[in-house]
Design a protein around this motif. Sequence first.
Motif, PDB file in Angstrom:
ATOM      1  N   ARG A 116     -56.839 -67.009 -85.332  1.00 32.78           N
ATOM      2  CA  ARG A 116     -57.174 -67.461 -84.079  1.00 32.78           C
ATOM      3  C   ARG A 116     -56.695 -66.136 -83.318  1.00 32.78           C
ATOM      4  NH1 ARG A 116     -58.787 -72.146 -83.159  1.00 32.78           N
ATOM      5  NH2 ARG A 116     -58.325 -72.112 -80.601  1.00 32.78           N
ATOM      6  N   GLU A 117     -56.123 -65.391 -83.804  1.00 29.74           N
ATOM      7  CA  GLU A 117     -55.733 -63.973 -82.901  1.00 29.74           C
ATOM      8  C   GLU A 117     -55.558 -62.706 -83.795  1.00 29.74           C
ATOM      9  OE1 GLU A 117     -51.630 -62.658 -81.048  1.00 29.74           O
ATOM     10  OE2 GLU A 117     -52.508 -64.514 -80.174  1.00 29.74           O
ATOM     11  N   ILE A 118     -56.113 -61.808 -83.392  1.00 31.28           N
ATOM     12  CA  ILE A 118     -55.780 -60.439 -84.194  1.00 31.28           C
ATOM     13  C   ILE A 118     -55.459 -59.253 -83.213  1.00 31.28           C
ATOM     14  CG2 ILE A 118     -57.810 -60.803 -85.661  1.00 31.28           C
ATOM     15  CD1 ILE A 118     -59.485 -58.904 -84.068  1.00 31.28           C
ATOM     16  N   GLU A 119     -54.912 -58.282 -83.740  1.00 31.58           N
ATOM     17  CA  GLU A 119     -54.424 -57.211 -83.093  1.00 31.58           C
ATOM     18  C   GLU A 119     -55.393 -55.970 -83.034  1.00 31.58           C
ATOM     19  OE1 GLU A 119     -50.628 -56.344 -84.334  1.00 31.58           O
ATOM     20  OE2 GLU A 119     -49.694 -57.991 -83.004  1.00 31.58           O
ATOM     21  N   ILE A 120     -55.548 -55.186 -82.126  1.00 33.65           N
ATOM     22  CA  ILE A 120     -56.792 -54.243 -82.163  1.00 33.65           C
ATOM     23  C   ILE A 120     -55.687 -53.078 -81.519  1.00 33.65           C
ATOM     24  CG2 ILE A 120     -58.691 -53.408 -81.050  1.00 33.65           C
ATOM     25  CD1 ILE A 120     -59.578 -56.202 -80.683  1.00 33.65           C
ATOM     26  N   GLU A 121     -55.791 -52.098 -82.311  1.00 34.02           N
ATOM     27  CA  GLU A 121     -55.445 -50.679 -81.664  1.00 34.02           C
ATOM     28  C   GLU A 121     -56.342 -49.635 -81.009  1.00 34.02           C
ATOM     29  OE1 GLU A 121     -52.964 -46.774 -83.185  1.00 34.02           O
ATOM     30  OE2 GLU A 121     -52.887 -48.457 -84.433  1.00 34.02           O
ATOM     31  N   HIS A 122     -56.197 -49.307 -79.874  1.00 32.11           N
ATOM     32  CA  HIS A 122     -57.200 -48.631 -79.198  1.00 32.11           C
ATOM     33  C   HIS A 122     -56.434 -47.424 -78.411  1.00 32.11           C
ATOM     34  CE1 HIS A 122     -60.794 -47.146 -77.016  1.00 32.11           C
ATOM     35  NE2 HIS A 122     -60.031 -47.526 -75.966  1.00 32.11           N
ATOM     36  N   SER A 123     -56.703 -46.218 -78.657  1.00 31.52           N
ATOM     37  CA  SER A 123     -56.094 -45.116 -78.136  1.00 31.52           C
ATOM     38  C   SER A 123     -54.593 -44.998 -78.056  1.00 31.52           C
ATOM     39  CB  SER A 123     -56.644 -44.906 -76.637  1.00 31.52           C
ATOM     40  OG  SER A 123     -58.208 -44.713 -76.744  1.00 31.52           O
ATOM     41  N   GLY A 124     -54.128 -45.609 -78.950  1.00 31.19           N
ATOM     42  CA  GLY A 124     -52.526 -45.701 -79.234  1.00 31.19           C
ATOM     43  C   GLY A 124     -51.949 -47.051 -78.430  1.00 31.19           C
ATOM     44  N   ALA A 125     -52.844 -47.717 -77.864  1.00 36.26           N
ATOM     45  CA  ALA A 125     -52.445 -48.909 -77.125  1.00 36.26           C
ATOM     46  C   ALA A 125     -52.757 -50.217 -78.228  1.00 36.26           C
ATOM     47  CB  ALA A 125     -53.049 -49.309 -75.839  1.00 36.26           C
ATOM     48  N   LEU A 126     -51.875 -51.169 -77.953  1.00 32.27           N
ATOM     49  CA  LEU A 126     -52.037 -52.504 -78.752  1.00 32.27           C
ATOM     50  C   LEU A 126     -52.626 -53.476 -77.844  1.00 32.27           C
ATOM     51  CD1 LEU A 126     -51.863 -53.601 -81.691  1.00 32.27           C
ATOM     52  CD2 LEU A 126     -49.695 -54.496 -80.885  1.00 32.27           C
ATOM     53  N   TYR A 127     -53.642 -54.015 -78.508  1.00 28.72           N
ATOM     54  CA  TYR A 127     -54.464 -55.173 -77.675  1.00 28.72           C
ATOM     55  C   TYR A 127     -54.427 -56.455 -78.728  1.00 28.72           C
ATOM     56  CZ  TYR A 127     -56.193 -51.825 -74.262  1.00 28.72           C
ATOM     57  OH  TYR A 127     -56.200 -50.824 -73.440  1.00 28.72           O
ATOM     58  N   ARG A 128     -54.446 -57.501 -77.984  1.00 23.76           N
ATOM     59  CA  ARG A 128     -54.526 -58.911 -78.857  1.00 23.76           C
ATOM     60  C   ARG A 128     -55.951 -59.324 -78.281  1.00 23.76           C
ATOM     61  NH1 ARG A 128     -49.005 -58.431 -78.616  1.00 23.76           N
ATOM     62  NH2 ARG A 128     -47.969 -58.727 -80.634  1.00 23.76           N
ATOM     63  N   LEU A 129     -56.493 -60.097 -79.188  1.00 21.13           N
ATOM     64  CA  LEU A 129     -57.709 -60.606 -78.984  1.00 21.13           C
ATOM     65  C   LEU A 129     -57.730 -62.061 -79.667  1.00 21.13           C
ATOM     66  CD1 LEU A 129     -60.853 -60.724 -78.113  1.00 21.13           C
ATOM     67  CD2 LEU A 129     -61.389 -60.365 -80.398  1.00 21.13           C
ATOM     68  N   ARG A 130     -57.808 -63.059 -78.778  1.00 21.39           N
ATOM     69  CA  ARG A 130     -57.334 -64.478 -79.034  1.00 21.39           C
ATOM     70  C   ARG A 130     -58.453 -65.435 -78.671  1.00 21.39           C
ATOM     71  NH1 ARG A 130     -54.418 -68.466 -75.995  1.00 21.39           N
ATOM     72  NH2 ARG A 130     -54.160 -66.869 -74.202  1.00 21.39           N
ATOM     73  N   LEU A 131     -58.553 -66.345 -79.596  1.00 17.85           N
ATOM     74  CA  LEU A 131     -59.522 -67.448 -79.545  1.00 17.85           C
ATOM     75  C   LEU A 131     -58.488 -68.914 -78.750  1.00 17.85           C
ATOM     76  CD1 LEU A 131     -62.356 -68.609 -80.241  1.00 17.85           C
ATOM     77  CD2 LEU A 131     -61.247 -69.314 -82.319  1.00 17.85           C
ATOM     78  N   THR A 132     -59.078 -69.109 -77.704  1.00 17.77           N
ATOM     79  CA  THR A 132     -58.499 -70.178 -76.993  1.00 17.77           C
ATOM     80  C   THR A 132     -58.984 -71.641 -77.549  1.00 17.77           C
ATOM     81  OG1 THR A 132     -60.148 -70.860 -75.516  1.00 17.77           O
ATOM     82  CG2 THR A 132     -58.541 -69.034 -74.828  1.00 17.77           C
ATOM     83  N   SER A 133     -58.212 -72.699 -77.443  1.00 19.08           N
ATOM     84  CA  SER A 133     -58.464 -73.973 -77.772  1.00 19.08           C
ATOM     85  C   SER A 133     -59.834 -74.592 -77.083  1.00 19.08           C
ATOM     86  CB  SER A 133     -57.303 -75.024 -77.160  1.00 19.08           C
ATOM     87  OG  SER A 133     -57.255 -75.104 -76.023  1.00 19.08           O
ATOM     88  N   LEU A 134     -60.299 -73.942 -76.205  1.00 19.86           N
ATOM     89  CA  LEU A 134     -61.748 -74.449 -75.652  1.00 19.86           C
ATOM     90  C   LEU A 134     -62.704 -73.495 -76.188  1.00 19.86           C
ATOM     91  CD1 LEU A 134     -60.693 -74.840 -71.769  1.00 19.86           C
ATOM     92  CD2 LEU A 134     -60.984 -76.594 -73.650  1.00 19.86           C
ATOM     93  N   GLY A 135     -62.442 -72.341 -77.094  1.00 11.43           N
ATOM     94  CA  GLY A 135     -63.560 -71.723 -77.775  1.00 11.43           C
ATOM     95  C   GLY A 135     -63.745 -70.304 -77.120  1.00 11.43           C
ATOM     96  N   LYS A 136     -62.988 -69.951 -75.998  1.00 11.90           N
ATOM     97  CA  LYS A 136     -63.172 -68.767 -75.242  1.00 11.90           C
ATOM     98  C   LYS A 136     -62.265 -67.833 -75.982  1.00 11.90           C
ATOM     99  CE  LYS A 136     -64.807 -70.959 -71.673  1.00 11.90           C
ATOM    100  NZ  LYS A 136     -65.846 -70.818 -70.860  1.00 11.90           N
ATOM    101  N   LEU A 137     -62.737 -66.434 -75.657  1.00 10.04           N
ATOM    102  CA  LEU A 137     -61.925 -65.320 -76.193  1.00 10.04           C
ATOM    103  C   LEU A 137     -61.468 -64.569 -75.138  1.00 10.04           C
ATOM    104  CD1 LEU A 137     -64.715 -63.442 -78.481  1.00 10.04           C
ATOM    105  CD2 LEU A 137     -62.649 -64.932 -79.109  1.00 10.04           C
ATOM    106  N   ILE A 138     -59.876 -64.225 -75.450  1.00  8.52           N
ATOM    107  CA  ILE A 138     -59.200 -63.616 -74.301  1.00  8.52           C
ATOM    108  C   ILE A 138     -58.753 -62.125 -74.834  1.00  8.52           C
ATOM    109  CG2 ILE A 138     -56.805 -63.773 -72.978  1.00  8.52           C
ATOM    110  CD1 ILE A 138     -57.516 -66.554 -72.730  1.00  8.52           C
ATOM    111  N   LEU A 139     -58.999 -61.223 -74.305  1.00  9.93           N
ATOM    112  CA  LEU A 139     -58.319 -59.901 -74.680  1.00  9.93           C
ATOM    113  C   LEU A 139     -57.063 -59.506 -73.670  1.00  9.93           C
ATOM    114  CD1 LEU A 139     -58.710 -57.494 -76.731  1.00  9.93           C
ATOM    115  CD2 LEU A 139     -60.130 -56.257 -74.973  1.00  9.93           C
ATOM    116  N   THR A 140     -55.980 -59.173 -74.216  1.00  9.24           N
ATOM    117  CA  THR A 140     -54.878 -58.783 -73.369  1.00  9.24           C
ATOM    118  C   THR A 140     -54.175 -57.434 -73.999  1.00  9.24           C
ATOM    119  OG1 THR A 140     -53.333 -60.164 -74.652  1.00  9.24           O
ATOM    120  CG2 THR A 140     -54.317 -61.038 -72.544  1.00  9.24           C
ATOM    121  N   LYS A 141     -53.694 -56.896 -73.174  1.00 12.95           N
ATOM    122  CA  LYS A 141     -53.097 -55.541 -73.578  1.00 12.95           C
ATOM    123  C   LYS A 141     -51.587 -55.975 -73.914  1.00 12.95           C
ATOM    124  CE  LYS A 141     -52.344 -50.651 -72.329  1.00 12.95           C
ATOM    125  NZ  LYS A 141     -52.634 -49.650 -71.459  1.00 12.95           N
TER     126      LYS A 141
END
Length: 71
Positions: free
Chosen positions: A46-71
Amino acid sequence: MNNITTLTLPAVGSLAAAPSTHPHERAPSLAPKRRLSSETLLGGEREIEIEHSGALYRLRLTSLGKLILTK
């Protein structure tokens, strides 16, 4: 004697979009875009971490089936 110049403008629908000068935008590519399904990207999680340009982002699947990307 009065000189009058007539300026004819193209119709609004025929105006070409001005090219972008934003440094992060690229010219449109004719090659097809690479596409990944969210299921492939998340790999059953339901959640993964993505490293981009030295920063860590989280991609999360919500209970409503939407995707949220946060830093």
